[in-house]
Each structure stands twice: as C-alpha cells, then as structure tokens.
Design a protein around this motif. Structure first.
Motif: not given
Length: 307
Positions: A66-82
């Motif tokens: 998976y592309d890291p920028v797309a994946t981490l941005a997607f997960l940023a919206a689903a998480t709060e502090r990690v």
C-alpha cells in the motif's frame, strides 16, 4: 523503552512475514488494527513503501504494498493519538519537494503525528522505471535528507542548494504541524548506521539479532560524539522477535517469544539495557481478531511491566 509500535498487517505482504489471513483482508481490517493500537497506547503504526515490484521478486515480496502516504492519511482520520511512521519511505524515488508536499500535508492533516522513516531502497527495476539513480542511491538519500530538512521546516519558501536538487522562491503550504518532523533512518549497513547517526533523529534497524545491536548502538553514539551532536535527542529502535502473549495452541514458530506476561517483559526489558528507546513489535496471529486480542493483551498485561 519510552515507546513501542507495530508495522501494520495487510499493507505489505512479503512472504517473509505476512500471516495467511492477510491475503483476504482489506481496509476495514487495517482500520480495526490501527484503532486498537491507538486505544491501547501503542506509540506508532507503520507502513512500508514500494512503487512497483518486478516479476523476478514477486513470488517472495508479493505485489501488495500500500502507498504509505495514502494509507497513513486514511488511518490518521480513524485514530486520535498514535503516531504515523513510514517504515521506510524510499525517498530517492521522488524529488524532495514532492516528498515534502505529501508528508507535510499528512503531518498537517493528522495534527503533527508523522514520523518520517527513510531508507535507500533495494529494488533496481523500481528506480529505473521511475528514472531514479539506483547506483548512487546512498548519496541521493543523503542529499534528499538535507533537502527535506529545509522543505519540512517552518519556511513557506524553503531554500536548498545541493548537487542534484536546487530550489528557492517556491512556496509550499500547508506547513507541517510539527516544528521539526522526526526523520528516522532505516537500515543496518555501515552507511545506513552512519547516516542515522549524523543526519537522523532516530535509527530503524533491519531485523538485527539482539547480539548485533550493542555494537551498532555504540557506533552511533561514537559518531554523534565525534560530530558534537551527542546531546541532541535521538531515538534508537529495534525490531523484537515475533511475540505471542500466552501459550499458543498452534505452531507459532521457533523464534517466537511466547508465555506469561512476566516472561515476555523480562525478555523485552533486555533491549532497554542495550540503549534501545523504541521497540517495533510483531504478534503472530491467525486472524484479525487474534491480532487485536494480542495487542490488547500486551497493553494490559506486558506493557505495565516494562516500566
């Protein structure tokens, strides 16, 4: 250890480490694992970087990256502090201004949770297809790190002049939310260790056996001492052996650390004595729910014993 994190499942599926359940998994599984890590106090979730895998390597590496920028941005919206770690971004594949644009946006959108892990890369065809220099990738990475320091700093119009990259009078907003985006350097070759020591804010070794770590950590300390930067913050990482909290009722692999929380904690605490600041953990599992159960068990039963 002030931090422990995980390389996310699903997003990279090399035959070396992917669990069988990951092949049929997807975005909802990634979100559930990331949310569990977030809720349980893990320091970061990490994502790898490959643009394209040549057929000669596809059987071993798979083509699932998976592309890291797309994946981490997607997960940023689903998480709060990690925190959100690229482990590692092959920055030599892209111009530093492009890398800076992508990761500055990610840091801005996530409220300052990016850790930019960088590495030299190893797949020749990937570089050639993108017109990047494979032979001189170490030198390109060194210069790219200097360029990224400028481009991810506070200036709207950053300036940089190197052998390969020159930019001035070009503005990029949004700026990163962090005043200084941490740059962690991946790899265990002598060049990677030196690069981490002199240019990085942290070191991400490959899966070095424990007995090799102390000498490399001592080398990093010596290099930083000689350069007069020993007092700057620096995060030494390690990748622990595979873990399983409790006794698995299945064959979890001979290298896997299993058993009671006290046994796992005692084994992992040895890393701190070597000077390791953060541990990347990998839990053996046969399903997403077994993995999230393992994350929860570790956080509740093992982590408190790590001090």
């Amino acid at each position: 250890m002030h931090m422990y994190g995980i390389q996310l499942p699903v997003q990279s599926q090399s035959a070396l480490y992917a669990e069988s359940w990951e092949a049929a998994a997807g975005p909802e599984d990634l979100v559930e694992v990331a949310r569990t890590a977030d809720r349980c106090g893990f320091g970061y979730v990490a994502c790898c970087d490959h643009v394209a895998i040549p057929q000669r390597l596809a059987a071993a590496m798979s083509t699932v990256w998976y592309d890291p920028v797309a994946t981490l941005a997607f997960l940023a919206a689903a998480t709060e502090r990690v925190r959100l770690l690229s482990h590692v971004a092959v920055v030599g594949l892209r111009h530093p201004l492009l890398t800076a644009k992508q990761y500055a946006t990610l840091d801005h959108l996530s409220g300052g949770r990016l850790v930019l892990g960088v590495g030299a890369g190893h797949v020749r065809e990937e570089f050639e297809a993108l017109g990047a220099d494979f032979e001189r990738r170490g030198a390109v990475l060194d210069e790219s790190m200097d360029a990224l320091r400028a481009a991810l700093g506070p200036e709207e119009f950053p300036e940089f002049e190197g052998k390969r990259f020159v930019f001035r009078g070009l503005g990029q907003r949004p700026r990163p939310a962090q005043a200084r985006v941490p740059l962690w350097v991946g790899g265990s070759s002598p060049a990677a260790v030196r690069r981490a020591a002199l240019k990085g804010d942290g070191w991400l070794p490959q899966g070095d056996p424990r007995d090799r770590l102390p000498a490399r950590i001592a080398r990093i300390r010596a290099l930083r001492e000689q350069a007069g930067i020993a007092d700057r913050p620096f995060t030494v990482g390690a990748i622990a052996e595979p873990l399983y909290v409790g006794e698995p009722a299945w064959e979890a692999g001979r290298r896997t650390l299993t058993g009671k929380p006290e046994r796992l904690a005692e084994s992992l605490t040895a890393y701190r004595a070597m000077g390791v600041d953060q541990l990347q953990l990998r839990f053996r599992s046969r399903s997403r729910s077994e993995l999230t159960d393992q994350l929860e068990a570790f956080a509740a039963e093992v982590a408190p014993l790590l001090g």
